[in-house]
Scaffold this motif. Sequence first.
Motif, PDB file in Angstrom:
ATOM      1  N   UNK A  28      11.132  49.539  63.944  1.00 46.70           N
ATOM      2  CA  UNK A  28      11.913  48.419  63.400  1.00 46.70           C
ATOM      3  C   UNK A  28      13.233  48.896  62.794  1.00 46.70           C
ATOM      4  N   UNK A  29      14.373  48.370  63.280  1.00 45.29           N
ATOM      5  CA  UNK A  29      15.635  48.661  62.586  1.00 45.29           C
ATOM      6  C   UNK A  29      15.730  47.801  61.317  1.00 45.29           C
ATOM      7  N   UNK A  30      16.540  48.247  60.361  1.00 46.85           N
ATOM      8  CA  UNK A  30      16.707  47.465  59.144  1.00 46.85           C
ATOM      9  C   UNK A  30      17.589  46.256  59.437  1.00 46.85           C
ATOM     10  N   UNK A  31      17.017  45.082  59.304  1.00 49.05           N
ATOM     11  CA  UNK A  31      17.741  43.813  59.404  1.00 49.05           C
ATOM     12  C   UNK A  31      17.302  42.992  58.189  1.00 49.05           C
ATOM     13  N   UNK A  32      18.232  42.677  57.273  1.00 47.97           N
ATOM     14  CA  UNK A  32      17.843  42.045  56.004  1.00 47.97           C
ATOM     15  C   UNK A  32      16.990  40.786  56.160  1.00 47.97           C
ATOM     16  N   UNK A  33      17.360  39.888  57.043  1.00 44.77           N
ATOM     17  CA  UNK A  33      16.612  38.636  57.183  1.00 44.77           C
ATOM     18  C   UNK A  33      15.210  38.888  57.720  1.00 44.77           C
ATOM     19  N   UNK A  34      15.122  39.693  58.752  1.00 41.31           N
ATOM     20  CA  UNK A  34      13.809  40.004  59.351  1.00 41.31           C
ATOM     21  C   UNK A  34      12.931  40.762  58.346  1.00 41.31           C
ATOM     22  N   UNK A  35      13.512  41.717  57.637  1.00 38.66           N
ATOM     23  CA  UNK A  35      12.736  42.496  56.676  1.00 38.66           C
ATOM     24  C   UNK A  35      12.258  41.644  55.507  1.00 38.66           C
ATOM     25  N   UNK A  36      13.051  40.647  55.128  1.00 33.87           N
ATOM     26  CA  UNK A  36      12.634  39.750  54.043  1.00 33.87           C
ATOM     27  C   UNK A  36      11.354  39.009  54.429  1.00 33.87           C
ATOM     28  N   UNK A  63       2.109  44.985  46.145  1.00 32.52           N
ATOM     29  CA  UNK A  63       3.563  44.915  45.993  1.00 32.52           C
ATOM     30  C   UNK A  63       4.183  45.744  47.109  1.00 32.52           C
ATOM     31  N   UNK A  64       5.094  45.133  47.866  1.00 37.27           N
ATOM     32  CA  UNK A  64       5.755  45.858  48.954  1.00 37.27           C
ATOM     33  C   UNK A  64       7.265  45.759  48.811  1.00 37.27           C
ATOM     34  N   UNK A  65       7.946  46.817  49.219  1.00 38.00           N
ATOM     35  CA  UNK A  65       9.411  46.876  49.225  1.00 38.00           C
ATOM     36  C   UNK A  65       9.845  47.419  50.581  1.00 38.00           C
ATOM     37  N   UNK A  66      10.932  46.867  51.120  1.00 39.81           N
ATOM     38  CA  UNK A  66      11.589  47.442  52.301  1.00 39.81           C
ATOM     39  C   UNK A  66      13.066  47.563  51.961  1.00 39.81           C
ATOM     40  N   UNK A  67      13.657  48.710  52.275  1.00 39.81           N
ATOM     41  CA  UNK A  67      15.078  48.919  52.024  1.00 39.81           C
ATOM     42  C   UNK A  67      15.725  49.688  53.152  1.00 39.81           C
ATOM     43  N   UNK A  68      17.030  49.632  53.190  1.00 38.44           N
ATOM     44  CA  UNK A  68      17.802  50.324  54.219  1.00 38.44           C
ATOM     45  C   UNK A  68      18.010  51.778  53.827  1.00 38.44           C
ATOM     46  N   UNK A  69      17.852  52.661  54.794  1.00 39.06           N
ATOM     47  CA  UNK A  69      18.179  54.072  54.593  1.00 39.06           C
ATOM     48  C   UNK A  69      19.651  54.238  54.917  1.00 39.06           C
ATOM     49  N   UNK A  70      20.454  54.479  53.895  1.00 39.53           N
ATOM     50  CA  UNK A  70      21.896  54.541  54.126  1.00 39.53           C
ATOM     51  C   UNK A  70      22.554  55.423  53.074  1.00 39.53           C
ATOM     52  N   UNK A  99      15.053  52.567  57.934  1.00 40.19           N
ATOM     53  CA  UNK A  99      14.565  51.917  56.717  1.00 40.19           C
ATOM     54  C   UNK A  99      13.474  52.738  56.047  1.00 40.19           C
ATOM     55  N   UNK A 100      13.182  52.338  54.802  1.00 37.54           N
ATOM     56  CA  UNK A 100      12.025  52.875  54.092  1.00 37.54           C
ATOM     57  C   UNK A 100      11.195  51.695  53.619  1.00 37.54           C
ATOM     58  N   UNK A 101       9.921  51.926  53.418  1.00 34.66           N
ATOM     59  CA  UNK A 101       9.046  50.892  52.870  1.00 34.66           C
ATOM     60  C   UNK A 101       8.074  51.549  51.909  1.00 34.66           C
ATOM     61  N   UNK A 102       7.801  50.852  50.829  1.00 34.16           N
ATOM     62  CA  UNK A 102       6.828  51.296  49.838  1.00 34.16           C
ATOM     63  C   UNK A 102       5.801  50.187  49.669  1.00 34.16           C
TER      64      UNK A 102
END
Length: 111
Positions: A28-36, A63-70, A99-102
Motif C-alpha cells: 500500500x502506498x501512503x494516500x491520506x484519504x485511503x489510509x484514513x 489503537x492504530x496509527x498510519x503515517x507517511x514515511x518522508x 508508510x509506517x503503521x503502529x
Amino acid sequence: PQVPPKRFPVAAVETILKDVLGSYLREQPYEPTRCRDMVKDIAEVIKARVKDLMIPRYKIVVVTHIGQLNEQSMQIGSRCLWDPASDTFSSYVFKNTSLFALANVYAVYVE
C-alpha cells in the motif's frame, strides 16, 4: 486484586497485529484519504480477531496509527493506570517504502 485464571496471550496478539498490518499494508502506498479509512478497518479487524481468542474478563482497546514515511520523525506515547499483575498490552510497528503503521492492543482485566 484478583489474578486472571488465564493470562492475556501477548505473543498471540502480536502475531495477529503482524498478520493484519502486513496483509492490509504490504504494497500500500501512503494516500491520506485511503489510509484514513484503512486505519479504522484495521482496528476493527484486529479487535474482532482478538475477541475470537475468547480470553475471559478482559476489556480490549485497539489503537492504530498510519503515517507517511518522508524523512520526518514521530513519537507516540501512552500511559495507563492499571494493575501490572493482570493488565498488559501488545504492540507492533509495520513499515513499507511509503508508510509506517503502529497498532497497540491494551488488555485490562475486569474482576
